[in-house]
Design an enzyme around this catalytic site. Structure first.
Site, PDB file in Angstrom:
ATOM      1  N   ASP A 110      75.145 -32.591  12.839  1.00 15.03           N
ATOM      2  CA  ASP A 110      74.219 -33.145  13.820  1.00 15.03           C
ATOM      3  C   ASP A 110      74.687 -32.651  15.199  1.00 15.03           C
ATOM      4  O   ASP A 110      75.814 -32.157  15.340  1.00 15.03           O
ATOM      5  CB  ASP A 110      74.277 -34.670  13.701  1.00 15.03           C
ATOM      6  CG  ASP A 110      73.637 -35.366  14.863  1.00 15.03           C
ATOM      7  OD1 ASP A 110      72.494 -35.012  15.197  1.00 15.03           O
ATOM      8  OD2 ASP A 110      74.277 -36.284  15.442  1.00 15.03           O
TER       9      ASP A 110
ATOM     10  N   ASP B  61      73.709 -34.281  18.895  1.00 13.03           N
ATOM     11  CA  ASP B  61      74.000 -35.329  19.889  1.00 13.03           C
ATOM     12  C   ASP B  61      74.926 -36.392  19.312  1.00 13.03           C
ATOM     13  O   ASP B  61      74.664 -36.959  18.245  1.00 13.03           O
ATOM     14  CB  ASP B  61      72.697 -35.993  20.353  1.00 13.03           C
ATOM     15  CG  ASP B  61      71.874 -35.082  21.230  1.00 13.03           C
ATOM     16  OD1 ASP B  61      72.039 -35.136  22.451  1.00 13.03           O
ATOM     17  OD2 ASP B  61      71.084 -34.296  20.679  1.00 13.03           O
TER      18      ASP B  61
HETATM   19 MG   LIG Z   1      73.393 -37.711  16.713  1.00  9.38          MG
END
Ligand SMILES: [Mg+2]
Length: 382
Positions: A102, A104
């Site tokens: 992922d 962020d």
């Molecule tokens: Mg995230």
């Protein structure tokens, strides 16, 4: 998750943990709206760290007022991936590893302004090194172009818009199986497969984007982000007293589009197509594209921090193949097997605490040992 295309109440289709506010179909409309609103407000309040509510199935020590005690207890269920290094390495012997990340909150810090969620040079270097040895993909809620701008590594595969916009390796059998998959070229001119399962929704998403930009313009701090196949409305910088207004803006728009649904992440409400596609499906698609569908000799590792990453963790758990690693600085229920967080995190003053994502902190803490991560992967394929 209910993804029926004719669902008339998109807000109800989200899999968010709204157990207290999960609604039945027998309530009167006025009450329904109030409950929906308060339910989502509760969810909006609890969607960002520090997360002080502990899950019901962890033992009573999790309710300890001492966060460190609670965290240590939680670690029994979700051991540190670094502390479990040898165990993972042993399991990885003879297997092909693929890494899914992922962006962020995992590679970048969570910051006030989502446009400034830059990853550190140390993190970029670590990802670059890992990608040298193993296929590595970023699966983000951001648009694919934006996450590429942040990461800037050509050696990775990128899936934006929660996996609804994937640029992956060419594999004939995959493009034949997926009607929305087409041949394309990446920025370097390499042939790739471009898969956009929600392509038909683009005009609708553009309309929603324009409406939301307009309707939220007077809410101080609200930010509307175009993530191509989804629209994100950030309320991180909105005074809490105005969160209802944010929610109402989103509701006013989304009720006109029964084929769209609303989900929420960390201080963000998102509007996206109501299709049976998420980060878990994107992970499966990429595994297939890489020729990694056979679980017997493959070890996928997925690292993420948010609710949307749970779909990917769940896929790995259900396939009994690979590991989900949850980046979290507080105890929460997850489909992941392992966790990551800097062990000395509680010692950081809050200002510094907020500056880095947990994964950054791990790398900072183990700065001299980044080779450790690389060695792990090299060791793992021996
Ligand atoms: Mg995230």
């Amino acid at each position: 998750m209910d993804l029926k295309s004719n669902h008339s109440a998109p807000v109800l289709t989200d899999s968010a943990p709204l157990s207290k506010s999960r609604l039945g179909g027998i309530m009167k409309t006025g009450v329904l709206d109030d409950v929906r609103s308060s339910g989502w407000l509760d969810a909006m309040k609890s969607s960002s760290p520090p997360h002080k509510k502990f899950t019901k199935d962890l033992n009573h020590e999790l309710s300890s007022p001492d966060p460190e005690v609670a965290y240590r207890t939680w670690l029994l269920k979700y051991p540190s991936a670094l502390a479990s290094f040898e165990q993972i390495a042993n399991f990885a012997k003879g297997k092909r590893i693929a890494l899914f990340l992922d962006y962020d909150g995992t590679l970048s810090p969570i910051v006030e302004n989502p446009e400034s969620a830059f990853m550190s040079d140390d993190m970029r270097s670590a990802v670059k090194k890992v990608a040298k040895y193993f296929p590595t993909a970023i699966i983000s809620g951001r648009s694919r172009d934006k996450v590429y701008e942040f990461v800037g590594l050509t050696e990775l595969y990128y899936a934006g818009s929660h996996g609804m916009d994937i640029m992956g390796p060419v594999r004939q059998s995959v493009s034949e199986d997926h009607p929305n998959c087409m041949k394309s070229t990446d920025k370097q001119g390499n042939e790739v497969n471009l898969f956009q399962p929600a392509r038909e929704f683009l005009p609708m998403i553009d309309e929603v984007l324009s409406s939301l930009v307009k309707s939220t313009e007077n809410i101080k701090g609200a930010q509307v982000e175009n993530n191509k196949f989804c629209v994100s409305v950030h309320y991180r910088n909105v005074d809490e007293e105005n969160w209802t207004a944010v929610w109402e803006c989103v509701q006013d728009v989304i009720k006109k589009y029964p084929r769209l649904r609303m989900t929420h992440g960390r201080k963000v409400l998102e509007i996206r197509p109501m299709i049976d596609w998420d980060k878990g499906k994107a992970l499966e698609f990429l595994l297939e594209s890489l020729g990694f569908s056979n679980c017997d000799d493959v070890l996928p590792i997925y690292v993420g921090d948010d609710r949307t990453d749970e779909d990917a963790f769940k896929v790995l758990r259900e396939r009994n193949c690979g590991y989900g690693i949850l980046v979290s600085r507080s105890p929460k229920e997850s489909n992941a097997y392992y966790s990551l967080r800097n062990p000395s995190e509680w010692e950081f003053p809050r200002t510094k605490f907020e500056m880095y994502s947990s994964f950054d902190l791990v790398l900072l803490e183990f700065k001299g040992k980044k080779r450790f991560l690389k060695d792990f992967f090299i060791y793992a394929v021996k």
